[in-house]
Design a protein around this motif. Structure first.
Motif, PDB file in Angstrom:
ATOM      1  N   GLU A 110       0.833  -1.213   0.000  1.00 25.97           N
ATOM      2  CA  GLU A 110       0.000   0.000   0.000  1.00 25.97           C
ATOM      3  C   GLU A 110       0.859   1.251   0.000  1.00 25.97           C
ATOM      4  O   GLU A 110       0.527   2.247  -0.667  1.00 25.97           O
ATOM      5  N   LEU A 111       1.963   1.222   0.728  1.00 30.58           N
ATOM      6  CA  LEU A 111       2.881   2.367   0.749  1.00 30.58           C
ATOM      7  C   LEU A 111       3.502   2.589  -0.627  1.00 30.58           C
ATOM      8  O   LEU A 111       3.606   3.729  -1.100  1.00 30.58           O
ATOM      9  N   LEU A 112       3.890   1.506  -1.293  1.00 22.88           N
ATOM     10  CA  LEU A 112       4.490   1.638  -2.627  1.00 22.88           C
ATOM     11  C   LEU A 112       3.483   2.202  -3.629  1.00 22.88           C
ATOM     12  O   LEU A 112       3.836   3.047  -4.466  1.00 22.88           O
ATOM     13  N   VAL A 113       2.239   1.763  -3.531  1.00 21.30           N
ATOM     14  CA  VAL A 113       1.187   2.297  -4.411  1.00 21.30           C
ATOM     15  C   VAL A 113       0.977   3.774  -4.131  1.00 21.30           C
ATOM     16  O   VAL A 113       0.856   4.602  -5.051  1.00 21.30           O
ATOM     17  N   GLU A 114       0.934   4.119  -2.847  1.00 22.50           N
ATOM     18  CA  GLU A 114       0.755   5.528  -2.449  1.00 22.50           C
ATOM     19  C   GLU A 114       1.877   6.400  -3.006  1.00 22.50           C
ATOM     20  O   GLU A 114       1.661   7.537  -3.410  1.00 22.50           O
ATOM     21  N   MET A 115       3.096   5.852  -3.039  1.00 26.02           N
ATOM     22  CA  MET A 115       4.251   6.592  -3.539  1.00 26.02           C
ATOM     23  C   MET A 115       4.383   6.500  -5.060  1.00 26.02           C
ATOM     24  O   MET A 115       5.330   7.044  -5.631  1.00 26.02           O
ATOM     25  N   ALA A 141       8.317   9.064   7.420  1.00 25.00           N
ATOM     26  CA  ALA A 141       8.734  10.026   6.393  1.00 25.00           C
ATOM     27  C   ALA A 141      10.161   9.715   5.945  1.00 25.00           C
ATOM     28  O   ALA A 141      10.487   9.780   4.749  1.00 25.00           O
ATOM     29  N   GLU A 142      11.009   9.348   6.912  1.00 20.11           N
ATOM     30  CA  GLU A 142      12.387   8.987   6.591  1.00 20.11           C
ATOM     31  C   GLU A 142      12.425   7.683   5.796  1.00 20.11           C
ATOM     32  O   GLU A 142      13.222   7.528   4.865  1.00 20.11           O
ATOM     33  N   LEU A 143      11.542   6.750   6.135  1.00 20.18           N
ATOM     34  CA  LEU A 143      11.487   5.483   5.402  1.00 20.18           C
ATOM     35  C   LEU A 143      11.117   5.713   3.941  1.00 20.18           C
ATOM     36  O   LEU A 143      11.696   5.102   3.031  1.00 20.18           O
ATOM     37  N   LYS A 144      10.174   6.601   3.706  1.00 23.50           N
ATOM     38  CA  LYS A 144       9.809   6.937   2.329  1.00 23.50           C
ATOM     39  C   LYS A 144      11.009   7.504   1.572  1.00 23.50           C
ATOM     40  O   LYS A 144      11.204   7.224   0.388  1.00 23.50           O
TER      41      LYS A 144
END
Length: 367
Positions: free
Chosen positions: A77-82, A355-358
């Motif tokens: 989901e995070l990858l899709v969001e990004m 935020a740092e992980l992104k």
């Protein structure tokens, strides 16, 4: 004579049934293997045809642990969001790629490694697999999502740690995220690039959903990481039944053998609904605690074998509805520490980490 013939007919009938059942099982296994091989060659082709910006998300689970499945779901989901293109490569996929000597197709690709708790001595098969892969992809940029590092204090454990240090530090582009301070302190001076990062599932907030709550849910481990003795389990169960007038449900988050990617969301939703509909959860599972945190569910947490539960509790200890049982207190004493009101999840303190992980993800994709 007639009875003898009837008996023989029954014998043939049942014998035939067994043979037919056996043939069906053989056919089913043959079909599964045929499908598996077909899928792996299709996956290999997808990877080979994908552009270099496509991230390979590897080591993802197909086993029945819902906590591990939730990590994979939230990560995708995070990858899709990004808006990042990715290809998921499960543990089974990696085993198959190894069988056909094709792990090298991952080399020179950007790699995101599934988080969890498999670095070290608790789950040596996965720990071994990861080291084997690292050796074969020396030119990849690798980001390991938040994971627990646990090496027991035995000759085998210390030898495993020594081998890991040698392999990981020989790789030029690998970053590890340790998901609790204890893991971080263990490896930060051993591995070249380690940062502290909370479990990715803690980035989600599922506490806004209004849901009637009823009774107590008990979710205890039943694997090599369990620490509760049978009498302790029975004591917690008995106390819960006393508090909730027998309205106690037993569950686990590792109750299935196999969850393919296409069934992941369904399995996670079903399990989360058990937590959301409970007045109280008593658990020694890390993601039992995390599911309670993100759903605003009151929870009593019992420590488990590795340090991941107690270590991860530090991220959410400000939540009034999550209580870590550190000493011999009765369940009623622990429950009385939880205010009697509606709870909402607050992960404001964790947002700078995510935020740092992104940023780390963006860095390996755009390098």
């Amino acid at each position: 004579m007639e009875l003898t013939m009837v008996g023989q007919c029954d014998k043939w009938r049942f014998g035939g049934f067994r043979v037919l059942s056996g043939l069906r099982r053989i056919h089913g296994r043959f079909y599964e293997w045929k499908t598996l091989w077909k899928n792996i060659f299709e996956l290999k082709k997808r990877i080979q045809l994908s552009d270099k910006k496509t991230l390979l998300f590897i080591m993802t689970p197909v086993h029945g642990n819902i906590g591990d499945q939730a990590i994979a779901k939230v990560t995708t989901e995070l990858l899709v969001e990004m808006n990042i293109k990715y290809i998921e490569v499960t543990v089974v996929d990696l085993l198959m790629l190894e069988k056909i000597h094709s792990i090298s197709i991952l080399n020179e690709r950007n790699i995101l490694v599934h988080g969890g708790g498999y670095f070290g001595t608790l789950w040596p098969e996965l720990d071994d697999m990861f080291r084997r892969i690292i050796v074969k992809i020396p030119d990849s940029r690798i980001l390991c999502f938040p994971n627990t590092f646990y090496y027991n204090n035995t000759p085998e454990g210390q030898n495993r740690l020594k081998r890991s240090v040698e392999v990981f530090n020989s790789h030029q582009h690998i970053k590890f995220c340790a998901r609790e301070r204890i893991s971080f302190d263990l490896v930060c001076h051993l591995y070249n690039d380690v940062v502290l990062m909370p479990d990715i599932v803690l980035s989600k907030d599922k506490s806004k959903k209004e849901q009637p709550r009823n009774g107590c849910l008990i979710c205890f481990r039943n694997d090599k990481e369990k620490t509760l003795k049978p009498e302790e389990y029975e004591r917690y169960k008995s106390e819960a039944e006393s508090i909730f007038n027998g309205n106690v449900k037993i569950t686990d988050i590792d109750g299935m053998d196999y969850i393919p990617i296409e069934k992941r969301n369904e399995a996670i939703t079903e399990k989360l609904n058990e937590f959301i509909s409970s007045e109280l959860v008593v658990t020694d599972r890390l993601h039992g605690m995390i599911f309670c945190a993100i759903t605003g569910t009151p929870c009593i947490v019992i420590n488990s074998k590795s340090h991941k539960v107690k270590g991860s509790y530090e991220w959410i200890k400000h939540l009034e509805y999550i209580i870590l049982a550190e000493k011999e207190e009765s369940l009623i004493q622990l429950v009385n520490k939880i205010p009697n009101r509606r709870f909402y999840y607050d992960n404001t303190n964790l947002q700078p980490y995510y935020a740092e992980l992104k940023k780390y993800i963006t860095d390996i994709v755009n390098d």
